[in-house]
Write a protein that holds these residues in place. Structure first.
Motif, PDB file in Angstrom:
ATOM      1  N   LEU A  77      10.310   4.724  -2.154  1.00 62.83           N
ATOM      2  CA  LEU A  77       9.665   4.421  -0.877  1.00 62.83           C
ATOM      3  C   LEU A  77       9.659   5.641   0.029  1.00 62.83           C
ATOM      4  O   LEU A  77      10.702   6.253   0.269  1.00 62.83           O
ATOM      5  N   ASP A  78       8.503   6.008   0.530  1.00 63.09           N
ATOM      6  CA  ASP A  78       8.345   7.047   1.542  1.00 63.09           C
ATOM      7  C   ASP A  78       8.258   6.324   2.888  1.00 63.09           C
ATOM      8  O   ASP A  78       7.204   5.790   3.248  1.00 63.09           O
ATOM      9  N   ARG A 105       5.667   4.005   7.956  1.00 64.64           N
ATOM     10  CA  ARG A 105       5.525   4.007   9.420  1.00 64.64           C
ATOM     11  C   ARG A 105       4.086   4.335   9.832  1.00 64.64           C
ATOM     12  O   ARG A 105       3.552   3.761  10.789  1.00 64.64           O
ATOM     13  N   ALA A 106       3.465   5.253   9.113  1.00 64.08           N
ATOM     14  CA  ALA A 106       2.070   5.619   9.438  1.00 64.08           C
ATOM     15  C   ALA A 106       1.133   4.430   9.198  1.00 64.08           C
ATOM     16  O   ALA A 106       0.209   4.170   9.990  1.00 64.08           O
ATOM     17  N   LEU A 107       1.378   3.705   8.118  1.00 58.47           N
ATOM     18  CA  LEU A 107       0.570   2.505   7.846  1.00 58.47           C
ATOM     19  C   LEU A 107       0.756   1.472   8.960  1.00 58.47           C
ATOM     20  O   LEU A 107      -0.210   0.866   9.445  1.00 58.47           O
ATOM     21  N   LEU A 142       0.827  -1.217   0.000  1.00 61.49           N
ATOM     22  CA  LEU A 142       0.000   0.000   0.000  1.00 61.49           C
ATOM     23  C   LEU A 142       0.859   1.263   0.000  1.00 61.49           C
ATOM     24  O   LEU A 142       0.433   2.304  -0.506  1.00 61.49           O
ATOM     25  N   ALA A 143       2.061   1.179   0.564  1.00 61.28           N
ATOM     26  CA  ALA A 143       2.941   2.356   0.603  1.00 61.28           C
ATOM     27  C   ALA A 143       3.335   2.809  -0.805  1.00 61.28           C
ATOM     28  O   ALA A 143       3.767   3.953  -0.992  1.00 61.28           O
ATOM     29  N   PHE A 144       3.190   1.901  -1.772  1.00 63.46           N
ATOM     30  CA  PHE A 144       3.496   2.251  -3.164  1.00 63.46           C
ATOM     31  C   PHE A 144       2.220   2.423  -4.005  1.00 63.46           C
ATOM     32  O   PHE A 144       2.289   2.467  -5.232  1.00 63.46           O
TER      33      PHE A 144
END
Length: 424
Positions: free
Chosen positions: A181-182, A187-189, A48-50
């Motif tokens: 990558l952020d 980290r928030a996820l 999901l981060a991407f």
């Protein structure tokens, strides 16, 4: 036809899943990339981060089973040469692929842009993706996940998996998505996952109360749905588990048992622990055999197949890759046999169960290997009677309702006899 009783959380989950499949149906049109992956050891937050969309082939298979269309898919796969002994999730998926790859909503699923295997403890998973790779000709990432042979996760094992995630998977996801990558977003996820995991554990452990306000097997498969699939790390997942907790708190306050499809269970007569996945093709009939006898499943191994959170694991935003690695390493079927025996023994004692029951799945070696040994050892350690029934995941030919019902009735009679002996 009688009305099927559903909790508000079940309706919410159904909407979440339907929305996800709608997104998948539009993915190619909207230019979104898709990653096929499996539930055990899934890396949803990283996907999901991407802004990629996950697809879980075994979830498609179980959905087909519950909709009673898996039998045709399995026969199609067998017509193509797949043996009767092959995992029926695989054959259902292959048959579905051959018949247009229509998802549970009846709309086509997009082909994978990447096949991601992040749990290698199930040999079938590897062969499954070999079949899909030969059909789709897309890249494959296979994360090597060490088996917990000594019953523990060592720092070296965590580092080994973590390095693969950083050096192999992240570059592949960056290439696929066209994004870097952020890590703050990741980290928030993970922080949202952690919040949802706390409420899931609270829900499962509420079954220690009498009467249990939940059924941790038949109801439990609904409870694990969002966190084991496409939603972990999302706000919708956090909201779902907050709602679930409120529903269970209300039943606890009212002294009520679990909600079944026919309404609230009036009387809890038997408390049992169950090992093994449920049958999906006759799910409601299977559940009814339990609640008609007043039997409640207070703990199950199947609700840990995508994470053993009740043993303390939580995703940790302060250690993103280490905690993702530990998640891959900690899934239930990656535990060694002595650890599985101890876990089930603990469940029988901690949840004050009257007995222990195995639903052995004909075509799932990952779960079924060693189950007779598990049965005898849990019986010996707890002094509680064990029972053994057999069915299959999504092959309707291997669900014999009359035979299973007869065995269950005999098993509950055995619990009654044990009670009489105890108080005589």
């Amino acid at each position: 036809m009688s009305t099927i009783h559903k909790e508000e959380s079940m309706v919410m989950q159904k909407t979440m899943i339907a929305d996800h499949f709608e997104q998948l149906a539009r993915a190619q049109q909207e230019g979104r990339k898709v990653v096929y992956t499996f539930v055990p050891g899934n890396l949803t937050e990283l996907i999901l981060a991407f802004d990629l969309l996950p697809v879980h082939p075994e979830i498609n298979a179980l959905q087909s089973g519950m909709r009673k269309i898996s039998g045709d898919y399995i026969r199609e796969a067998e017509r193509l040469g797949h043996s009767e002994d092959v995992c029926t999730y695989v054959k259902c998926d292959v048959g579905m692929l051959m018949k247009g790859n229509l998802g549970p909503t009846g709309r086509p699923l997009p082909p994978p842009d990447l096949l991601l295997l992040s749990y290698t403890g199930c040999f079938t998973f590897m062969k499954w993706f070999e079949i899909l790779r030969s059909h789709y000709d897309c890249p494959v990432i296979m994360i090597q996940v060490p088996y917990q042979g000594d019953g523990r996760i060592t720092p070296e094992m965590t580092d080994y998996v973590s390095e693969q995630l950083r050096k192999e998977l992240v570059p592949a996801l960056e290439k696929l998505s066209g994004k870097r990558l952020d890590e703050e977003r990741l980290r928030a996820l993970l922080q949202r996952s952690r919040v949802a995991e706390e409420n899931l554990v609270w829900a499962l452990e509420s079954a220690k109360r009498r009467p249990s306000p939940i059924d941790a097997y038949f109801g439990g498969v609904y409870y694990i749905g969002p966190i084991f699939t496409a939603f972990r790390g999302t706000q919708a997942c956090v909201d779902y588990y907050a709602l679930l907790r409120r529903e269970i708190e209300a039943r606890l306050e009212a002294g009520q048992g679990p909600l079944t499809p026919d309404g609230l269970l009036a009387e809890e007569k038997y408390r049992v622990v169950v090992e093994g996945p449920p049958n999906w093709t006759s799910f409601r009939e299977f559940w009814k055999m339990f609640y008609d006898e007043g039997a409640v499943v207070v703990a199950s191994s199947y609700t840990k197949v995508g994470g053993t959170y009740d043993r303390g694991f939580r995703h940790d935003p302060a250690r993103p890759f280490a905690s993702l690695a530990e998640y891959c390493l900690g899934c239930y079927t990656n535990l060694n046999l002595p650890d599985r025996v101890q876990m089930l023994t603990d469940y029988v004692r901690d949840y004050a169960a009257d007995g222990f029951l195995i639903n052995s799945i004909k075509s799932c070696n990952s779960f079924s290997a060693g189950q007779l040994l598990i049965l005898r050892e849990v019986e010996r350690r707890t002094g509680k009677p064990g029972g053994f029934i057999e069915s299959d995941l999504v092959d309707p030919r291997y669900f014999s309702g009359a035979n299973i019902k007869n065995r269950l009735e005999s098993y509950f009679q055995m619990i009654d006899l044990k009670r009489q002996e105890q108080y005589s």
